[in-house]
Design an enzyme around this catalytic site. Structure first.
Site, mmCIF file in Angstrom:
data_model
loop_
_atom_site.group_PDB
_atom_site.id
_atom_site.type_symbol
_atom_site.label_atom_id
_atom_site.label_comp_id
_atom_site.label_asym_id
_atom_site.label_seq_id
_atom_site.Cartn_x
_atom_site.Cartn_y
_atom_site.Cartn_z
ATOM 1 N N ASP A 21 -36.153 83.191 66.166
ATOM 2 C CA ASP A 21 -36.221 82.637 67.578
ATOM 3 C C ASP A 21 -35.240 83.421 68.520
ATOM 4 O O ASP A 21 -35.501 83.719 69.515
ATOM 5 C CB ASP A 21 -35.652 81.084 67.309
ATOM 6 N N ASP B 129 -26.922 90.136 62.219
ATOM 7 C CA ASP B 129 -26.039 90.706 63.149
ATOM 8 C C ASP B 129 -25.968 92.036 63.539
ATOM 9 O O ASP B 129 -26.068 92.319 64.824
ATOM 10 C CB ASP B 129 -24.402 90.218 62.881
ATOM 11 N N LYS C 225 -29.533 87.397 56.389
ATOM 12 C CA LYS C 225 -27.898 87.320 56.219
ATOM 13 C C LYS C 225 -27.848 87.224 54.597
ATOM 14 O O LYS C 225 -27.020 86.098 54.373
ATOM 15 C CB LYS C 225 -27.574 86.234 57.119
ATOM 16 N N ASP D 232 -36.069 86.476 71.592
ATOM 17 C CA ASP D 232 -35.752 86.413 73.066
ATOM 18 C C ASP D 232 -34.873 87.645 73.481
ATOM 19 O O ASP D 232 -35.248 88.157 74.626
ATOM 20 C CB ASP D 232 -34.978 85.134 73.351
ATOM 21 N N TYR E 247 -34.817 74.585 61.475
ATOM 22 C CA TYR E 247 -35.247 73.539 62.428
ATOM 23 C C TYR E 247 -36.034 72.452 61.875
ATOM 24 O O TYR E 247 -36.232 71.562 62.586
ATOM 25 C CB TYR E 247 -36.292 74.353 63.387
#
Ligand code: NAD
Length: 356
Positions: free
Chosen positions: A247, A223, A191, A251, A142
């Protein structure tokens, strides 16, 4: 105590939910003999309308001059077509970076009264959901360079995801220290089978691990973590992860606990000043209709009292009041279920005040 709180109402449902949180803070001040002074700050779409940019320097300065910041939410369809640096969310990124807030702390806790609102099967929910996502907030993709260019007759877009050792170490320490205060389990989500940044995260985390022998440390690919959160969220205590993974996972975490409207968050850097906000957005679909759930914002105010103002009794009182209104069966639309009483944003705030 006397504290100055910068208040960012923002856009959409922001003003409605923040107003309820301020009424709760006022009542806490009255009961416990504190003085809270509020300073209004423009950020997001409303700042674009008024000042032509999402976070003017003078507004950021007001936050830096305050003891903490309470935020509703920013953004909405009105500003969606704006160029990248003039979008409401840029204000949020600039605020986090300007305040040096690198650690975002998002608790995902299932209130037993809302078990029926979780989309997960009862057999999974029964095991309990109570974990916390510690998300790195001012690094990674980001904040890396973004570029779109034409190469061989077609557009190619590139987003860079940089992480340095010191950025990983400071958030890694928050992860270990948070776990020490809870059930002493820390899972680093990454990852590392693909990304160099994740492999560096692991190297730094392994170095830190020996300093926190009382914490059971583990690692999981993102994942798999997304899957495990649906399959058995009870296995998690504290998750530490980089900005984008955090992020997305937080959620998901909010959804499995029943409603996005219930979850508060804190963002902290060095020192005690923090930014406190619900994790949801400005919900333009219900803005101005007295339908928003103010609890995520009210619990964010409670987190501010606990973590920035060292006032745990006051924070406990707010959390008890929230639990009491849920016991009474009061629900806003987002968490409504059969047999409960539907109330609006203001009535929910009023009911919480009555239980303080
Ligand atoms: P959203 O979180 O605003 O809404 C998603 C859904 O959840 C909507 O149906 C909404 O009505 C509902 N919802 C959210 N909060 C609620 C609450 N307190 N009570 C009841 N229902 C609630 O996400 P979105 O629709 O993807 O985004 C809307 C705008 O908010 C966009 O402009 C987005 O960029 C912005 N946004 C801002 C923040 C922030 O300010 N921190 C975070 C996320 C999104």
């Amino acid at each position: 105590m006397q504290k100055q709180i910068a208040v960012i109402r923002g856009d959409g449902i922001g003003p409605e939910i923040v107003n309820q949180a301020l009424l709760v803070l006022d009542e806490i001040a009255r009961r416990y003999g504190h003085t809270f002074r509020y300073v209004d700050v423009d950020m997001g779409g409303c700042a674009i309308d008024r000042w032509g940019e999402p976070l003017p320097a003078a507004e950021l300065d007001k936050c830096l001059a305050s003891d903490s910041v309470l935020l509703g939410a920013v953004g909405g369809p009105k500003w969606e077509g704006m160029p990248g640096d003039k979008r409401p969310e840029k204000g949020l990124l600039a605020l986090r970076a300007g305040m040096g807030l690198y650690a975002n702390n998002r608790p995902a806790k299932l209130w037993p009264q809302l078990a029926g609102a979780s989309p997960l099967k009862a057999s999974i929910v029964e095991k309990g959901i109570d974990f916390l996502v510690v998300r790195e907030l001012i690094g990674g993709v980001y904040f890396g360079a973004h570029r779109t260019e034409e190469v061989d007759g077609e557009l190619v877009a590139t987003d860079v995801m940089p992480y340095s050792e010191h950025e990983i170490e400071r958030i890694g320490r928050i992860g270990f220290e948070t776990a020490q205060k809870r059930r002493k389990k820390l899972c680093c989500v990454d990852k590392a089978n693909v990304l160099d940044t994740s492999r560096l995260w692991r190297r730094v985390m392994h170095r830190l691990q020996s300093e926190y022998p009382d914490v059971a440390y583990s690692e999981m690919f993102v994942d798999n973590a997304a899957m495990q959160l649906c399959k058995d969220p009870s296995q998690f205590d504290v998750i530490v992860t980089e900005n984008m993974f955090g992020d997305i996972l937080s959620d998901e975490a909010s959804m499995i606990t029943g409603s996005i409207g219930m979850i508060p968050s804190s963002s902290l850097g060095e020192g005690s000043r923090g930014l406190y906000e619900p994790i949801h957005g400005s919900a333009p679909d219900i803005a101005g209709q007295d339908k928003a759930n103010p609890i995520g914002t009210i619990l964010s105010a409670a987190m501010m009292l606990r973590y920035s103002f060292d006032a745990p009794a006051e924070a406990d009182a707010i959390e008890r009041a929230v639990s009491a209104v849920l016991d009474e069966g009061l629900r806003t639309g987002d968490m409504m279920s059969e047999g409960c009483t539907l109330v609006g944003c203001a009535a929910m705030g009023k009911a919480i005040l009555a239980h303080l």
